[in-house]
Design an enzyme around this catalytic site. Structure first.
Site, PDB file in Angstrom:
ATOM      1  N   SER A  19       0.844  -1.197   0.000  1.00 53.21           N
ATOM      2  CA  SER A  19       0.000   0.000   0.000  1.00 53.21           C
ATOM      3  C   SER A  19       0.877   1.244   0.000  1.00 53.21           C
ATOM      4  O   SER A  19       1.972   1.231   0.578  1.00 53.21           O
ATOM      5  CB  SER A  19      -0.883   0.017   1.251  1.00 53.21           C
ATOM      6  OG  SER A  19      -1.519   1.273   1.402  1.00 53.21           O
ATOM      7  N   TYR A  41      -0.345  -0.471  10.244  1.00 49.96           N
ATOM      8  CA  TYR A  41      -0.559  -0.839   8.838  1.00 49.96           C
ATOM      9  C   TYR A  41       0.579  -0.277   7.992  1.00 49.96           C
ATOM     10  O   TYR A  41       1.184  -0.998   7.180  1.00 49.96           O
ATOM     11  CB  TYR A  41      -1.910  -0.273   8.395  1.00 49.96           C
ATOM     12  CG  TYR A  41      -2.314  -0.577   6.974  1.00 49.96           C
ATOM     13  CD1 TYR A  41      -2.471  -1.887   6.528  1.00 49.96           C
ATOM     14  CD2 TYR A  41      -2.577   0.453   6.074  1.00 49.96           C
ATOM     15  CE1 TYR A  41      -2.873  -2.164   5.229  1.00 49.96           C
ATOM     16  CE2 TYR A  41      -2.983   0.192   4.772  1.00 49.96           C
ATOM     17  CZ  TYR A  41      -3.121  -1.117   4.351  1.00 49.96           C
ATOM     18  OH  TYR A  41      -3.527  -1.388   3.065  1.00 49.96           O
TER      19      TYR A  41
HETATM   20  N1  LIG Z   1      -8.854  -1.398  -1.160  1.00 56.29           N
HETATM   21  C1  LIG Z   1      -7.861  -0.528  -1.079  1.00 56.29           C
HETATM   22  O1  LIG Z   1      -8.045   0.704  -1.193  1.00 56.29           O
HETATM   23  C2  LIG Z   1      -6.464  -1.010  -0.880  1.00 56.29           C
HETATM   24  C3  LIG Z   1      -5.415  -0.124  -1.142  1.00 56.29           C
HETATM   25  C4  LIG Z   1      -4.109  -0.555  -0.986  1.00 56.29           C
HETATM   26  C5  LIG Z   1      -3.856  -1.843  -0.595  1.00 56.29           C
HETATM   27  N2  LIG Z   1      -4.894  -2.694  -0.333  1.00 56.29           N
HETATM   28  C6  LIG Z   1      -4.546  -4.040   0.099  1.00 56.29           C
HETATM   29  O2  LIG Z   1      -5.293  -5.000  -0.646  1.00 56.29           O
HETATM   30  C7  LIG Z   1      -5.405  -6.195   0.133  1.00 56.29           C
HETATM   31  C8  LIG Z   1      -6.849  -6.632   0.312  1.00 56.29           C
HETATM   32  O3  LIG Z   1      -7.633  -6.281  -0.749  1.00 56.29           O
HETATM   33  P1  LIG Z   1      -9.214  -6.142  -0.617  1.00 56.29           P
HETATM   34  O4  LIG Z   1      -9.572  -5.177   0.452  1.00 56.29           O
HETATM   35  O5  LIG Z   1      -9.703  -5.934  -1.984  1.00 56.29           O
HETATM   36  O6  LIG Z   1      -9.666  -7.536  -0.021  1.00 56.29           O
HETATM   37  P2  LIG Z   1     -10.125  -8.828  -0.836  1.00 56.29           P
HETATM   38  O7  LIG Z   1     -11.553  -8.681  -1.246  1.00 56.29           O
HETATM   39  O8  LIG Z   1      -9.108  -9.123  -1.858  1.00 56.29           O
HETATM   40  O9  LIG Z   1     -10.150  -9.896   0.339  1.00 56.29           O
HETATM   41  C9  LIG Z   1      -9.018 -10.508   0.871  1.00 56.29           C
HETATM   42  C10 LIG Z   1      -9.343 -11.948   1.245  1.00 56.29           C
HETATM   43  O10 LIG Z   1      -8.542 -12.297   2.360  1.00 56.29           O
HETATM   44  C11 LIG Z   1      -9.280 -13.200   3.146  1.00 56.29           C
HETATM   45  N3  LIG Z   1      -8.782 -13.168   4.518  1.00 56.29           N
HETATM   46  C12 LIG Z   1      -8.994 -12.207   5.443  1.00 56.29           C
HETATM   47  N4  LIG Z   1      -8.381 -12.527   6.593  1.00 56.29           N
HETATM   48  C13 LIG Z   1      -7.791 -13.733   6.386  1.00 56.29           C
HETATM   49  C14 LIG Z   1      -7.012 -14.586   7.199  1.00 56.29           C
HETATM   50  N5  LIG Z   1      -6.739 -14.283   8.488  1.00 56.29           N
HETATM   51  N6  LIG Z   1      -6.536 -15.741   6.667  1.00 56.29           N
HETATM   52  C15 LIG Z   1      -6.814 -16.076   5.383  1.00 56.29           C
HETATM   53  N7  LIG Z   1      -7.569 -15.307   4.562  1.00 56.29           N
HETATM   54  C16 LIG Z   1      -8.048 -14.147   5.066  1.00 56.29           C
HETATM   55  C17 LIG Z   1     -10.710 -12.741   3.068  1.00 56.29           C
HETATM   56  O11 LIG Z   1     -11.616 -13.810   3.342  1.00 56.29           O
HETATM   57  C18 LIG Z   1     -10.796 -12.251   1.640  1.00 56.29           C
HETATM   58  O12 LIG Z   1     -11.300 -13.261   0.789  1.00 56.29           O
HETATM   59  C19 LIG Z   1      -4.791  -5.892   1.475  1.00 56.29           C
HETATM   60  O13 LIG Z   1      -3.450  -6.344   1.519  1.00 56.29           O
HETATM   61  C20 LIG Z   1      -4.846  -4.368   1.537  1.00 56.29           C
HETATM   62  O14 LIG Z   1      -3.909  -3.850   2.438  1.00 56.29           O
HETATM   63  C21 LIG Z   1      -6.190  -2.312  -0.477  1.00 56.29           C
END
Ligand SMILES: NC(=O)c1ccc[n+]([C@@H]2O[C@H](COP(=O)([O-])OP(=O)(O)OC[C@H]3O[C@@H](n4cnc5c(N)ncnc54)[C@H](O)[C@@H]3O)[C@@H](O)[C@H]2O)c1
Length: 268
Positions: free
Chosen positions: A163, A176
């Site tokens: 991120s 984070y």
């Molecule tokens: N959405 C944003 O604006 C943004 C920006 C920068 C980075 N990110 C990063 O993107 C990633 C997540 O993306 P997202 O929000 O689209 O989520 P996502 O929809 O891709 O979901 C992530 C998956 O991880 C699974 N998960 C959660 N906890 C878990 C655990 N303890 N063990 C195994 N699986 C688990 C969930 O069930 C889910 O299916 C993170 O690393 C986040 O920091 C997101």
């Protein structure tokens, strides 16, 4: 699981032009409905056999069904990345059933969904640990676990979803930011220690990416030079690139996908 053989990929017209053709990829957090699912979809479309790891069996199964519905091969493994035993089990099952592994993608992470957003002095130790565990510690464990396989087969790559919060100040998200910054340090160390053996690690750092937990506003976003949130497909595209052989000479790097946010100066 029945095993994921590269010859299980459906080939069309005898031409192999897909960027991840025959690669075996484990996508940790590849279920979901956001970035993880987009990466699963893109990897499969580019010819990879994907193993979807997720804490929620229904999400992993749904992702696998979607891939199979398009005629490609995918498998599900379930477990919680916070448990070293469950994480190790997901990795060993993927490696055993695929007869190796070419790419590890780590997606699980975040803060908002897991702990309150508070200033540093208000943050509880256990919340710090939760965020650290879910954004960095399990990644380090997973990387250490796949390295023997990569060394044994003469190479492999890791791409971690980071991120821009790891690049700059992270108000009310200190753990984070620290954890996402740590991913880049880990990637640099993997590069320094293993590049000669064909093993690479890179990070894709997203800015504001539109997902169900972080929906994009309807109107333009002036704080972002591009004027809008990024899409999950824009993140997935970068992950595909870094996992592909086109990026064979790239390791220890962070590719920032943020619509220009992190490159702004003090006047705009
Ligand atoms: N959405 C944003 O604006 C943004 C920006 C920068 C980075 N990110 C990063 O993107 C990633 C997540 O993306 P997202 O929000 O689209 O989520 P996502 O929809 O891709 O979901 C992530 C998956 O991880 C699974 N998960 C959660 N906890 C878990 C655990 N303890 N063990 C195994 N699986 C688990 C969930 O069930 C889910 O299916 C993170 O690393 C986040 O920091 C997101």
């Amino acid at each position: 699981m029945n095993g994921c053989r590269s010859d299980a990929i459906r080939r069309e017209g005898g031409l192999l032009v897909k960027r991840l053709d025959s690669k075996r990829a484990l996508i940790i957090g590849g279920g979901g409905d956001g970035i993880g699912r987009a990466i699963t979809r893109s990897f499969s479309a580019e010819g990879a056999v994907v193993v979807v790891a997720d804490a929620q069996p229904d999400r992993a199964a749904e992702a696998v069904d979607e891939v199979r519905g398009r005629g490609a091969e995918a498998f599900a493994v379930t477990g919680d990345v916070r448990s070293p035993a469950e994480l190790g089990d997901m990795i060993s099952r993927a490696v055993a059933d695929c007869g190796g592994l070419d790419t590890l993608v780590t997606v699980v992470g975040g803060q908002v969904a897991f702990v309150p957003a508070v200033r540093l002095h208000e943050m509880r130790d256990e919340d710090w640990d939760t965020v650290y565990e879910l954004n960095l510690r399990y990644v380090a464990r997973a990387v250490r676990a796949v390295l023997p396989t990569f060394l044994g087969q003469g190479g492999g790559s890791v791409v971690s979803v980071g991120s821009v919060t790891g690049l700059m100040a992270a108000p009310r998200q200190a753990a984070y930011g620290v954890s996402k910054a740590g991913l880049v340090s880990l990637a640099r160390t993997v590069s320094a220690e293993y590049a000669a053996e064909g093993i690479r690690m890179n990070v894709v750092a997203g800015g504001a990416i539109a997902t169900s937990v972080n929906p994009a506003p309807d109107s333009p976003v002036p704080e972002i030079p591009a004027g809008r949130y990024g899409t999950v497909d824009e993140i997935a595209e970068a992950v595909v690139y870094l996992a592909s052989d086109a990026a064979a000479y790239i390791s220890g790097q962070q590719l920032v996908i943020d619509g220009g946010v992190s490159s702004r100066g003090p006047f705009g």
